[in-house]
Scaffold this motif. Sequence first.
Motif, short mmCIF file in Angstrom:
data_model
loop_
_atom_site.label_atom_id
_atom_site.label_comp_id
_atom_site.label_asym_id
_atom_site.label_seq_id
_atom_site.Cartn_x
_atom_site.Cartn_y
_atom_site.Cartn_z
N ARG A 40 3.36 -10.55 -5.40
CA ARG A 40 3.08 -10.00 -6.73
C ARG A 40 3.93 -10.69 -7.80
NH1 ARG A 40 2.41 -3.54 -8.15
NH2 ARG A 40 1.48 -3.91 -10.17
N GLY A 41 3.26 -11.08 -8.89
CA GLY A 41 4.00 -11.75 -9.96
C GLY A 41 3.96 -13.27 -9.85
N GLU A 42 3.58 -13.78 -8.68
CA GLU A 42 3.48 -15.24 -8.52
C GLU A 42 2.09 -15.70 -8.96
OE1 GLU A 42 4.38 -16.54 -4.50
OE2 GLU A 42 5.90 -14.96 -4.30
N ARG A 43 1.87 -17.02 -8.96
CA ARG A 43 0.54 -17.55 -9.24
C ARG A 43 -0.36 -17.22 -8.06
NH1 ARG A 43 -0.75 -24.01 -9.48
NH2 ARG A 43 -0.68 -23.78 -7.20
N ASN A 44 -1.42 -16.52 -8.31
CA ASN A 44 -2.35 -16.15 -7.24
C ASN A 44 -3.28 -17.32 -6.93
OD1 ASN A 44 -3.60 -14.54 -5.35
ND2 ASN A 44 -4.69 -13.26 -6.82
N SER A 45 -3.81 -17.35 -5.70
CA SER A 45 -4.81 -18.35 -5.34
C SER A 45 -5.60 -17.83 -4.15
CB SER A 45 -4.15 -19.67 -4.96
OG SER A 45 -3.65 -19.61 -3.64
N SER A 46 -6.64 -18.54 -3.80
CA SER A 46 -7.48 -18.14 -2.65
C SER A 46 -6.69 -18.09 -1.35
CB SER A 46 -8.65 -19.12 -2.49
OG SER A 46 -9.32 -19.30 -3.72
N LEU A 47 -5.55 -18.78 -1.31
CA LEU A 47 -4.73 -18.79 -0.09
C LEU A 47 -4.14 -17.42 0.22
CD1 LEU A 47 -2.74 -22.15 -0.47
CD2 LEU A 47 -4.99 -21.75 0.55
N PHE A 48 -4.12 -16.53 -0.77
CA PHE A 48 -3.54 -15.19 -0.56
C PHE A 48 -4.59 -14.15 -0.13
CE2 PHE A 48 0.16 -16.06 -3.77
CZ PHE A 48 0.80 -16.82 -2.81
N ILE A 49 -5.84 -14.56 -0.01
CA ILE A 49 -6.89 -13.60 0.38
C ILE A 49 -6.62 -12.94 1.74
CG2 ILE A 49 -9.34 -13.39 1.04
CD1 ILE A 49 -10.05 -15.08 -1.37
N PRO A 50 -6.03 -13.65 2.72
CA PRO A 50 -5.75 -12.98 4.00
C PRO A 50 -4.96 -11.67 3.88
CG PRO A 50 -5.56 -15.34 4.28
CD PRO A 50 -5.76 -15.11 2.81
N TYR A 51 -4.11 -11.54 2.86
CA TYR A 51 -3.38 -10.27 2.67
C TYR A 51 -4.35 -9.14 2.35
CZ TYR A 51 0.87 -13.11 2.41
OH TYR A 51 1.90 -13.98 2.71
N VAL A 52 -5.39 -9.47 1.59
CA VAL A 52 -6.40 -8.47 1.22
C VAL A 52 -7.25 -8.14 2.45
CG1 VAL A 52 -8.34 -7.97 -0.34
CG2 VAL A 52 -6.43 -9.38 -1.14
N VAL A 53 -7.58 -9.16 3.21
CA VAL A 53 -8.36 -8.97 4.44
C VAL A 53 -7.61 -8.03 5.40
CG1 VAL A 53 -9.24 -10.15 6.52
CG2 VAL A 53 -9.55 -11.20 4.25
N GLU A 54 -6.33 -8.28 5.56
CA GLU A 54 -5.52 -7.43 6.46
C GLU A 54 -5.50 -5.98 6.00
OE1 GLU A 54 -1.63 -9.28 6.79
OE2 GLU A 54 -2.57 -11.05 7.70
N LYS A 55 -5.40 -5.80 4.69
CA LYS A 55 -5.34 -4.44 4.14
C LYS A 55 -6.68 -3.72 4.35
CE LYS A 55 -2.26 -2.48 2.34
NZ LYS A 55 -1.37 -1.50 2.99
N ILE A 56 -7.79 -4.43 4.13
CA ILE A 56 -9.11 -3.81 4.35
C ILE A 56 -9.26 -3.44 5.83
CG2 ILE A 56 -11.63 -4.19 4.33
CD1 ILE A 56 -11.20 -6.08 1.91
N ALA A 57 -8.85 -4.35 6.71
CA ALA A 57 -8.95 -4.10 8.15
C ALA A 57 -8.14 -2.86 8.54
CB ALA A 57 -8.46 -5.32 8.93
N GLU A 58 -6.95 -2.75 7.96
CA GLU A 58 -6.07 -1.62 8.25
C GLU A 58 -6.71 -0.30 7.77
OE1 GLU A 58 -2.20 -0.06 6.01
OE2 GLU A 58 -2.03 -2.17 6.60
N ILE A 59 -7.23 -0.31 6.54
CA ILE A 59 -7.83 0.91 5.97
C ILE A 59 -9.05 1.35 6.77
CG2 ILE A 59 -9.09 1.81 3.95
CD1 ILE A 59 -7.21 -0.01 2.22
N LYS A 60 -9.84 0.37 7.22
CA LYS A 60 -11.09 0.71 7.91
C LYS A 60 -10.94 0.73 9.44
CE LYS A 60 -14.71 -0.33 4.60
NZ LYS A 60 -15.15 1.08 4.66
#
Length: 261
Positions: free
Chosen positions: A218-238
């Motif tokens: 958070r606070g850094e330059r975002n890029s497509s390389l950080f999508i796996p963090y979102v994938v992990e969170k979706i997997a965890e929630i579902k």
Amino acid sequence: MHSKIFETHAHYEDAKFDADREAFIASLPEHDIEYVINVGSSLETTEKSIALAEQYDFIYAAVGVHPSDVTELNEENFKAIEQAAEHKKAVAVGEIGLDYYWDKEPQVQENQRYWFKRQLELAKEKDLPVIIHSRDAAEDTMQILKETPMREMPGVIHCYSYSVEMAREFLKMGYDIGVGGVLTFKNAKKLRAVVEEIPLERILLETDCPYMAPEPHRGERNSSLFIPYVVEKIAEIKSISTEEVLQTTNANAKKLFARVK
């Protein structure tokens, strides 16, 4: 062989990538990024998005003017957006919509609504899906979308920030929900509830980079390389595997952005 990532919302033309843009973008496929949609938000960035799509096989463009930038539009220069929508690598009209967070003046909001409708009509005319930006403007966004019946798969509500009830309404109308780094924030209760509630078949992965980097970046330059963090969170929630998240969201994006080949 695991599934690849389809990044549905990036801004690689942004100045934050000026220092290393070419090398950085060229490296994305090595990190399992299969496709990227670079999203226009003004006349200038629409042009730059098309240029990036021409330069890289795996990049496609969305063309459009963000609500906070519609002051630059007039009947004359709107032709540039119409023309951009005809480009062979233009796969959506976006990002378009309403943003009442910054703009409170009634006449400014009125102007946003006018150009939102005009760009929806353009998408309809060109048979393209739309990428919707909606902030603090849920009711008006919903109203305008209801008044403008679109294609069977009309588009995506980008960086979704409203309630579960509202998400159900958008889904009924055929819209998918864009989920990015915000999902990983500690205070993202509402978005977590939405992800839990809606079918995985209606979720698209996005970053809005260089903005909205996920935890722990958070606070850094975002890029497509950080999508796996979102994938992990979706997997965890579902309570499913990250592979299922990747496979399904990739298929979802290919279905919606049918011109991506």
